[in-house]
Design a protein around this motif. Structure first.
Motif, short mmCIF file in Angstrom:
data_model
loop_
_atom_site.label_atom_id
_atom_site.label_comp_id
_atom_site.label_asym_id
_atom_site.label_seq_id
_atom_site.Cartn_x
_atom_site.Cartn_y
_atom_site.Cartn_z
N ILE A 165 0.88 -1.01 -0.07
CA ILE A 165 0.11 -0.20 0.02
C ILE A 165 0.89 1.25 -0.04
CG2 ILE A 165 -1.78 1.33 1.28
CD1 ILE A 165 -2.64 -1.46 2.63
N ASN A 166 0.87 2.04 -0.81
CA ASN A 166 1.50 3.29 -1.09
C ASN A 166 0.60 4.24 -1.22
OD1 ASN A 166 3.73 4.45 -3.69
ND2 ASN A 166 3.76 4.79 -1.41
N ILE A 167 1.20 5.49 -0.21
CA ILE A 167 0.42 6.71 -0.13
C ILE A 167 0.71 7.59 -1.30
CG2 ILE A 167 0.01 8.74 1.37
CD1 ILE A 167 0.75 7.21 3.75
N GLY A 182 3.63 15.34 8.62
CA GLY A 182 3.69 14.19 7.86
C GLY A 182 3.87 13.20 8.78
N ASN A 183 4.66 13.07 9.59
CA ASN A 183 5.04 12.22 10.63
C ASN A 183 3.61 11.75 11.53
OD1 ASN A 183 7.57 11.76 9.90
ND2 ASN A 183 8.17 13.11 11.64
N LYS A 184 2.91 12.80 11.79
CA LYS A 184 1.74 12.72 12.76
C LYS A 184 0.78 11.67 11.78
CE LYS A 184 2.25 16.56 15.61
NZ LYS A 184 1.53 17.90 15.84
N LEU A 185 0.64 12.15 10.47
CA LEU A 185 -0.17 11.52 9.48
C LEU A 185 0.35 10.11 9.31
CD1 LEU A 185 -1.49 12.90 6.24
CD2 LEU A 185 -0.41 10.78 6.34
N LEU A 186 1.42 9.59 9.29
CA LEU A 186 2.03 8.13 9.10
C LEU A 186 1.49 7.47 10.29
CD1 LEU A 186 5.56 8.93 7.52
CD2 LEU A 186 3.56 7.80 6.34
N ILE A 187 1.49 7.99 11.29
CA ILE A 187 1.08 7.14 12.56
C ILE A 187 -0.26 7.05 12.52
CG2 ILE A 187 0.68 7.65 15.30
CD1 ILE A 187 3.61 9.23 15.11
N GLN A 188 -1.22 8.00 12.33
CA GLN A 188 -2.63 7.98 12.08
C GLN A 188 -2.91 6.73 11.05
OE1 GLN A 188 -5.75 10.74 12.69
NE2 GLN A 188 -4.57 12.11 13.33
N PHE A 189 -2.35 6.90 9.92
CA PHE A 189 -2.38 5.97 8.84
C PHE A 189 -2.15 4.68 9.10
CE2 PHE A 189 -1.17 4.07 4.88
CZ PHE A 189 -2.37 4.32 4.02
N PHE A 233 -10.76 -0.49 2.23
CA PHE A 233 -9.62 0.19 2.77
C PHE A 233 -9.18 1.52 1.94
CE2 PHE A 233 -4.99 1.47 3.38
CZ PHE A 233 -5.23 1.94 4.39
N ALA A 234 -8.95 1.33 0.55
CA ALA A 234 -8.73 2.35 -0.39
C ALA A 234 -9.74 3.32 -0.36
CB ALA A 234 -8.19 1.89 -1.68
N ASN A 235 -11.13 3.15 -0.39
CA ASN A 235 -12.34 3.95 -0.59
C ASN A 235 -12.50 4.74 0.57
OD1 ASN A 235 -12.66 3.08 -3.18
ND2 ASN A 235 -14.15 1.46 -2.42
N HIS A 236 -12.07 3.87 1.76
CA HIS A 236 -12.33 4.58 3.28
C HIS A 236 -11.23 5.77 3.27
CE1 HIS A 236 -12.92 5.06 7.64
NE2 HIS A 236 -11.48 5.12 7.42
N ILE A 237 -9.91 5.57 2.92
CA ILE A 237 -8.90 6.32 3.04
C ILE A 237 -9.48 7.53 2.00
CG2 ILE A 237 -6.52 7.20 2.37
CD1 ILE A 237 -6.90 5.49 4.78
N GLU A 238 -9.85 7.43 0.89
CA GLU A 238 -10.37 8.29 -0.25
C GLU A 238 -11.41 9.21 0.47
OE1 GLU A 238 -11.61 8.83 -4.83
OE2 GLU A 238 -10.88 6.91 -4.06
N GLU A 239 -12.37 8.56 0.95
CA GLU A 239 -13.60 9.36 1.42
C GLU A 239 -13.48 9.99 2.87
OE1 GLU A 239 -16.33 6.10 1.32
OE2 GLU A 239 -16.27 5.93 -0.93
N ASN A 240 -12.40 9.64 3.44
CA ASN A 240 -12.22 10.30 4.82
C ASN A 240 -11.13 10.86 5.20
OD1 ASN A 240 -14.84 8.83 6.47
ND2 ASN A 240 -14.07 7.56 5.09
N GLU A 246 -5.33 21.17 13.40
CA GLU A 246 -6.57 21.69 12.57
C GLU A 246 -6.30 21.45 11.05
OE1 GLU A 246 -6.78 25.87 13.81
OE2 GLU A 246 -7.36 25.23 15.98
N ASN A 247 -5.56 20.84 10.86
CA ASN A 247 -5.22 20.67 9.40
C ASN A 247 -6.11 19.20 8.63
OD1 ASN A 247 -3.18 22.78 9.03
ND2 ASN A 247 -2.11 21.32 10.17
N GLU A 248 -6.89 19.52 7.76
CA GLU A 248 -7.50 18.36 7.05
C GLU A 248 -6.99 17.89 5.88
OE1 GLU A 248 -11.93 17.71 4.80
OE2 GLU A 248 -11.55 19.45 5.86
N ILE A 249 -6.35 16.71 5.75
CA ILE A 249 -5.49 16.02 4.90
C ILE A 249 -6.06 14.98 4.02
CG2 ILE A 249 -3.39 15.13 4.16
CD1 ILE A 249 -2.02 16.39 6.73
N ASP A 250 -6.42 15.38 2.83
CA ASP A 250 -7.04 14.16 1.95
C ASP A 250 -5.92 13.44 1.33
OD1 ASP A 250 -9.77 15.09 1.95
OD2 ASP A 250 -8.91 16.83 0.76
N LEU A 251 -6.08 11.94 1.34
CA LEU A 251 -5.10 11.03 0.81
C LEU A 251 -6.00 10.19 -0.18
CD1 LEU A 251 -3.42 9.94 4.14
CD2 LEU A 251 -2.64 11.62 2.57
N ASN A 252 -4.80 9.64 -1.04
CA ASN A 252 -5.34 8.53 -1.83
C ASN A 252 -4.15 7.27 -1.70
OD1 ASN A 252 -6.42 11.03 -3.51
ND2 ASN A 252 -7.55 9.37 -3.88
#
Length: 539
Positions: A165-167, A182-189, A233-240, A246-252
């Motif tokens: 799985i590649n971000i 970016g590190n915080k995002l990876l932890i949540q991911f 899982f991929a759809n969940h990441i894309e939709e949420n 306070e930063n909202e970060i969209d991922l695929n």
């Protein structure tokens, strides 16, 4: 106290002790020296804490005599889960039978009660050898098993079903939000992955900064079922979106899936995820149609062929005419590389050029093309264009060779042109500008090739001191039937004329396309309608 006491700050401990007063005193001291503490009042509670937080815990300190489950029984169960976890037993001197049993079940560290805290910290620091070894197999940021652990685990099984799985574009996220976010995002991911792929059925790993692996514990499970879960899982990441402060970060994400034996699953997922990116597909499952082994063998073959061709002079230039659109008279030729094998077969660059680049051999090819072009100019006084990439321009060894060759042939290079491949990302305009100014000062003309493909931008044209723009063939080949392509080409042509650039249309393969190019006032045409690439002796 002890030399490496500061290292204890990095570890997480599980402390099991039923005597409250001793537990409180010892825990209070441990809080001052360790990163995190899980506390149990009996062996059963300690075992449950370990099961829940196994990936975090680096060291266990336990009493022996405890209610519900004693320390030794707890150790036996923990050793079944992780036989390498370091455990320190705290016991009274009188309980020698416990120490003997502890040794039998693999405990090699103990501390006598009443506990001497200096001695305890010393014993703990000695146990950090395991912690250091553990770092070889655990990703420090997410606490997931890492690439080393994945390879070790794959070695233990005959067949594996896994997903890579590649971000997508994670480096852009780092640029936008900073590495800390970016590190915080990876932890949540990583937490989201673990929620989707339960530890009962899957093992999750962090392979690289933005790449994760999921391996099914039951390799015989239905691959379609696994693919469906990956798709969810991929759809969940894309939709949420993921929220960092306070930063909202969209991922695929892009996912490659493979099931294979002989330790090939990991290689196959790496290959299939690259195919998925090229095809802009979210998920791709590897199958035999990818011919991965044949592809590797073909690559190896062509690396050898390129080296042989460079050594034995098997690379030559073929020349394709470029004509004046109004008169159809040949204005110049473009030099195009060809490989002539031992059987005399002429092989086009699509077979070997990318491999030459990856094998770091491409710089030698531009030198061959330059000498070939100058040779034709000397012999026939023809105007000749040679392709050059951004990588060539940034290679100081290559540019020095080019400058030296031009200096040695000053009386001929006024008929030489360089076409900079615009489909390659130019991220250093200063270097390109220096190159253009240098070769133009020696009498050469310079243009941009493949405009309209890749990273095209009009601002680039205005920033470079060029003479012509070659419009990419993808915009020309259907221009007689596509209104959209006509509009794009007309825009490029009008823009170029306003800035004084000549225009060249590639892929002019029919009378209908030629008439449309003529109608749009493109200056020059190139394509099979006017001539295929030919060897020098056929010009």
């Amino acid at each position: 106290m002890i030399n490496n006491i500061s290292i204890l700050k990095n570890i997480t401990i599980l402390y099991a002790e039923d005597e409250k007063s001793l537990r409180d005193i010892t825990l209070n001291i441990l809080k001052g020296f360790t990163n995190k503490q899980f506390v149990a009042e009996n062996g059963l509670e300690g075992l449950e804490l370990f099961k829940k937080h196994e990936e975090e815990i680096d060291l266990i300190i336990t009493d022996v005599n405890m209610p519900q489950m004693n320390g030794l029984d707890m150790i036996k169960e923990i050793k079944k889960i992780n036989p390498n976890i370091p455990i320190i037993v705290a016991t009274a001197f009188s309980n020698t039978e416990y120490l003997l049993e502890a040794i039998d079940i693999g405990v090699d560290k103990y501390i006598l009660k009443p506990i001497d805290m200096k001695k305890l910290l010393q014993v703990m620091s000695q146990s950090l050898l395991y912690h250091e070894l553990k770092d070889l197999y655990v990703d420090k940021l997410t606490r997931l098993p890492n690439r080393n652990k994945l390879k070790k685990d794959l070695d233990l099984t005959a067949q594996d079903l896994m997903a890579l799985i590649n971000i997508d574009k994670f480096s852009t996220i780092n640029d936008l939000f900073g590495e800390d976010n970016g590190n915080k995002l990876l932890i949540q991911f990583s937490m989201i992955i673990k929620q989707f792929f339960s530890s009962d059925d899957y093992r999750v790993y962090r392979i690289e900064s933005d790449k994760f692996a999921v391996v099914a514990k039951d390799y015989a499970m239905d691959i379609k079922e696994f693919e469906i879960l990956c798709e969810k899982f991929a759809n969940h990441i894309e939709e949420n979106a993921i929220f960092i402060d306070e930063n909202e970060i969209d991922l695929n994400v892009t996912i490659g899936i493979a099931c294979a034996d002989n330790k090939l699953a990991y290689k196959y997922t790496e290959r299939v995820i690259n195919y998925a990116r090229k095809r802009f597909e979210q998920i791709l499952v590897y199958d035999n149609s990818f011919n991965i082994q044949e592809s590797f063998e073909d690559n190896i073959k062509w690396v050898k062929e390129v080296k042989k061709g460079l050594k034995e002079g098997l690379f030559v230039a073929f020349y394709q005419p470029i004509v004046n659109t109004q008169t159809q008279e040949i204005y110049k030729y473009e030099a195009l590389i060809r490989y002539i094998n031992e059987q005399g077969e002429v092989i086009a660059p699509i077979k070997f050029l990318d491999i030459a680049k990856k094998a770091k051999l491409y710089s030698y090819i531009i030198e061959i093309m330059l000498l070939e072009a100058i040779g034709l100019i000397k012999e026939q006084k023809k105007r000749v264009a040679v392709n050059i990439s951004f990588d060539d321009i940034t290679n100081t060894k290559t540019t020095k060779k080019i400058y030296d060759t031009l200096e040695e042939n000053k009386e001929f290079v006024h008929l030489l042109e360089f076409e900079i491949l615009e489909s390659e990302e130019i991220n250093n305009f200063a270097t390109v500008t220096t190159f253009i100014d240098k070769v133009k000062s020696l009498g050469c003309s310079v243009g941009v090739d493949d405009f309209g493909a890749g990273y095209s931008n009009f601002n680039m044209l205005t920033n470079l001191n060029i003479d012509f723009v070659k419009i990419d063939g993808s915009l020309i080949k259907n221009i007689d039937t596509s209104k959209n392509q006509q509009i794009i080409v007309e825009t490029i042509a009008d823009f170029s004329k306003k800035f004084g650039f000549k225009t060249v249309a590639e892929f002019v393969s029919s009378e209908e396309i030629y008439e449309k190019i003529k109608e749009l006032n493109i200056d020059y045409c190139q394509g099979y309608h006017f001539g295929k690439p030919e060897s020098k002796d056929k010009i």
